[in-house]
Design a protein around this motif. Structure first.
Motif, PDB file in Angstrom:
ATOM      1  N   ALA A  84       0.851  -1.187   0.000  1.00 26.99           N
ATOM      2  CA  ALA A  84       0.000   0.000   0.000  1.00 26.99           C
ATOM      3  C   ALA A  84       0.886   1.237   0.000  1.00 26.99           C
ATOM      4  O   ALA A  84       2.077   1.154   0.314  1.00 26.99           O
ATOM      5  N   PRO A  85       0.337   2.399  -0.344  1.00 25.76           N
ATOM      6  CA  PRO A  85       1.149   3.627  -0.348  1.00 25.76           C
ATOM      7  C   PRO A  85       1.687   3.966   1.037  1.00 25.76           C
ATOM      8  O   PRO A  85       1.187   3.478   2.054  1.00 25.76           O
ATOM      9  N   ALA A  86       2.716   4.825   1.072  1.00 28.45           N
ATOM     10  CA  ALA A  86       3.291   5.272   2.334  1.00 28.45           C
ATOM     11  C   ALA A  86       2.241   5.988   3.166  1.00 28.45           C
ATOM     12  O   ALA A  86       1.250   6.504   2.653  1.00 28.45           O
ATOM     13  N   GLY A  87       2.474   6.013   4.489  1.00 27.13           N
ATOM     14  CA  GLY A  87       1.549   6.703   5.386  1.00 27.13           C
ATOM     15  C   GLY A  87       1.321   5.928   6.667  1.00 27.13           C
ATOM     16  O   GLY A  87       2.014   4.939   6.947  1.00 27.13           O
ATOM     17  N   ALA A  88       0.354   6.391   7.465  1.00 27.13           N
ATOM     18  CA  ALA A  88       0.044   5.776   8.757  1.00 27.13           C
ATOM     19  C   ALA A  88      -1.137   4.820   8.631  1.00 27.13           C
ATOM     20  O   ALA A  88      -2.097   5.087   7.910  1.00 27.13           O
ATOM     21  N   TYR A  89      -1.046   3.705   9.378  1.00 23.30           N
ATOM     22  CA  TYR A  89      -2.110   2.699   9.383  1.00 23.30           C
ATOM     23  C   TYR A  89      -2.383   2.254  10.818  1.00 23.30           C
ATOM     24  O   TYR A  89      -1.445   2.010  11.589  1.00 23.30           O
ATOM     25  N   ALA A  90      -3.660   2.153  11.164  1.00 20.13           N
ATOM     26  CA  ALA A  90      -4.038   1.670  12.490  1.00 20.13           C
ATOM     27  C   ALA A  90      -3.730   0.175  12.584  1.00 20.13           C
ATOM     28  O   ALA A  90      -4.022  -0.593  11.662  1.00 20.13           O
ATOM     29  N   ILE A  91      -3.126  -0.240  13.694  1.00 18.66           N
ATOM     30  CA  ILE A  91      -2.821  -1.651  13.907  1.00 18.66           C
ATOM     31  C   ILE A  91      -4.092  -2.364  14.348  1.00 18.66           C
ATOM     32  O   ILE A  91      -4.799  -1.917  15.265  1.00 18.66           O
ATOM     33  N   ILE A 130       3.755   3.392  10.632  1.00 17.92           N
ATOM     34  CA  ILE A 130       3.895   4.437   9.616  1.00 17.92           C
ATOM     35  C   ILE A 130       4.985   4.043   8.627  1.00 17.92           C
ATOM     36  O   ILE A 130       6.015   3.482   9.018  1.00 17.92           O
ATOM     37  N   ASP A 131       4.730   4.294   7.349  1.00 18.64           N
ATOM     38  CA  ASP A 131       5.670   3.949   6.269  1.00 18.64           C
ATOM     39  C   ASP A 131       6.237   2.546   6.451  1.00 18.64           C
ATOM     40  O   ASP A 131       7.451   2.347   6.604  1.00 18.64           O
ATOM     41  N   PRO A 132       5.376   1.520   6.436  1.00 20.96           N
ATOM     42  CA  PRO A 132       5.861   0.151   6.647  1.00 20.96           C
ATOM     43  C   PRO A 132       6.743  -0.321   5.501  1.00 20.96           C
ATOM     44  O   PRO A 132       6.743   0.274   4.411  1.00 20.96           O
ATOM     45  N   GLU A 348      -3.127  16.122  12.236  1.00 23.44           N
ATOM     46  CA  GLU A 348      -2.626  16.506  10.919  1.00 23.44           C
ATOM     47  C   GLU A 348      -2.635  15.336   9.943  1.00 23.44           C
ATOM     48  O   GLU A 348      -2.570  15.540   8.722  1.00 23.44           O
ATOM     49  N   GLU A 349      -2.680  14.136  10.472  1.00 19.89           N
ATOM     50  CA  GLU A 349      -2.709  12.925   9.642  1.00 19.89           C
ATOM     51  C   GLU A 349      -3.624  11.912  10.300  1.00 19.89           C
ATOM     52  O   GLU A 349      -3.583  11.737  11.520  1.00 19.89           O
ATOM     53  N   THR A 350      -4.456  11.284   9.510  1.00 21.09           N
ATOM     54  CA  THR A 350      -5.397  10.290  10.022  1.00 21.09           C
ATOM     55  C   THR A 350      -4.961   8.894   9.587  1.00 21.09           C
ATOM     56  O   THR A 350      -4.804   8.641   8.385  1.00 21.09           O
ATOM     57  N   PRO A 351      -4.736   7.991  10.532  1.00 21.93           N
ATOM     58  CA  PRO A 351      -4.347   6.614  10.161  1.00 21.93           C
ATOM     59  C   PRO A 351      -5.422   5.950   9.315  1.00 21.93           C
ATOM     60  O   PRO A 351      -6.628   6.073   9.596  1.00 21.93           O
ATOM     61  N   ARG A 352      -4.978   5.270   8.295  1.00 16.96           N
ATOM     62  CA  ARG A 352      -5.901   4.531   7.446  1.00 16.96           C
ATOM     63  C   ARG A 352      -6.114   3.130   7.991  1.00 16.96           C
ATOM     64  O   ARG A 352      -5.313   2.627   8.773  1.00 16.96           O
ATOM     65  N   LYS A 353      -7.177   2.521   7.528  1.00 13.81           N
ATOM     66  CA  LYS A 353      -7.464   1.131   7.913  1.00 13.81           C
ATOM     67  C   LYS A 353      -6.632   0.202   7.059  1.00 13.81           C
ATOM     68  O   LYS A 353      -6.497   0.417   5.839  1.00 13.81           O
TER      69      LYS A 353
END
Length: 356
Positions: A84-91, A130-132, A348-353
């Motif tokens: 998936a694209p870079a960014g934050a993801y909820a565990i 983030i950025d896995p 400022e950034e919302t974690p994605r699912k």
């Protein structure tokens, strides 16, 4: 005045677990819990390692008297999950199950999200990555392998590569999205990526491509590998390729400090193997420069092995013709995680699912 936030960051690597406690982005305490290759080789799979790694994390919390009730967020380095694209993801459970099962690739970084989720559930705070390393920004050409049944996949040290790339861009007085860079993460695993104006459009795979590393075999002659597979069990071969390959296979140690010391004492075999690792790193840096059509603003060497002036010197001699070489020893992963966590806590950034 900014509200005070407390962040616990966990970074599980192949032979270490780094843990840090932050007040906003001020690091209050950090430790690296290290494990020997022989100790970890005794575990059959990642799940068996989990109690050992969790015990180390809880020991860090207790020893440093961290009040988990004050922690606003736990952030972990990600694992080899769904691209998936870079960014934050909820565990969540789906992410942890994919990682522990090795659905998209096996690596000890898979343990971090499970450790973070355990703390989050116990103490009632969010847990994110983030950025896995499964960050996927590949260009279409980068996905073609040579066999239609096999697609090249993105799996690299995204968090540290992007953090180091941002440092290099700042040194060039530009934004990350304005520069082209080749970034080499040099650690227990080695990955080398082509950063095209903020996107990693190609990169060596951290487990089965690129240079050999302190404990990984890297890319191998395919026919010879097939012949070896006929003489070794799949389980043993897997360990040879990831965990017991590279420096460990040739020299009996995955500790580059010891290898460098041996070179300085005149160990001819150690020098050949250590130089060969630098040689392979330089070759793949040049390959990624070709991906960028030679339009390269800088070559970046980062990760734990970048502390080795011997190694970076050998690499630099071969690649300095491409672009200025920036050396950022160690990893910015912990700071990058803290900065990402703070962005989330500020809204400022919302974690994605995580999508399975």
């Amino acid at each position: 005045m900014e509200k005070t936030r407390h962040i616990l960051a966990v970074n599980v690597g192949s032979t270490s677990t780094k843990v840090a406690f932050y007040r906003n982005t001020e690091r209050l305490v950090q430790e690296s819990l290290t494990y020997g290759a022989a100790e970890l080789a005794g575990f059959k799979d990642l799940r068996e390692q989990l109690p050992l790694r969790e015990a180390g994390l809880r020991s860090f919390i207790e020893k440093n008297r961290i009040d988990m009730g004050q922690v606003d967020l736990v952030i972990s380095r990600g694992g080899l999950g769904r691209p998936a694209p870079a960014g934050a993801y909820a565990i969540d459970e789906a992410m942890c199950e994919d990682l522990m099962e090795g659905r998209y690739g096996k690596h000890p970084s898979a343990l971090g999200p499970s450790m973070a989720m355990g703390l989050a559930r116990q103490y009632g705070m969010p847990a994110v990555v983030i950025d896995p390393p499964s960050t996927d920004e590949f260009a279409p050409l980068a996905r073609v392998s040579g066999l239609p049944e096999i697609e090249r996949k993105s799996a690299f040290h995204a968090l540290n590569q992007k953090a180091a790339a941002r440092r290099a861009a700042a040194a060039l007085k530009k934004r990350y999205e304005e520069v082209n860079l080749v970034v080499a993460h040099l650690g227990g695993g080695i990955t080398i990526g082509a950063h095209n104006r903020g996107q990693v459009i190609d990169c060596t795979h951290g487990l089965n491509e690129g240079p050999f590393s302190p404990e990984r075999a890297g890319a191998l002659p395919t026919q010879d590998l097939l012949d070896l597979a006929g003489r070794v069990s799949p389980k043993d071969l897997s360990k040879k390729l990831v965990g017991q390959g590279g420096l460990a296979a040739y020299l009996g140690t995955n500790d580059a400090v010891k290898v460098e010391a041996a070179v300085k004492k005149g160990d001819a075999k150690a020098e050949v193997i250590y130089r060969a690792m630098a040689y392979q790193v330089a070759k793949d840096i040049a390959a990624m420069a070709a991906v960028l059509s030679g339009d390269v603003d800088g070559v970046v060497l980062t990760g734990g092995l970048a502390h080795s002036e011997m190694l970076t010197g050998w690499v630099g001699q071969r690649v300095a013709f491409i672009a200025p070489v920036f050396i950022f020893p160690g990893e910015d992963e912990m700071e990058a995680m803290a900065e990402g966590a703070l962005r989330i806590l500020r809204g400022e950034e919302t974690p994605r699912k995580y999508e399975t």
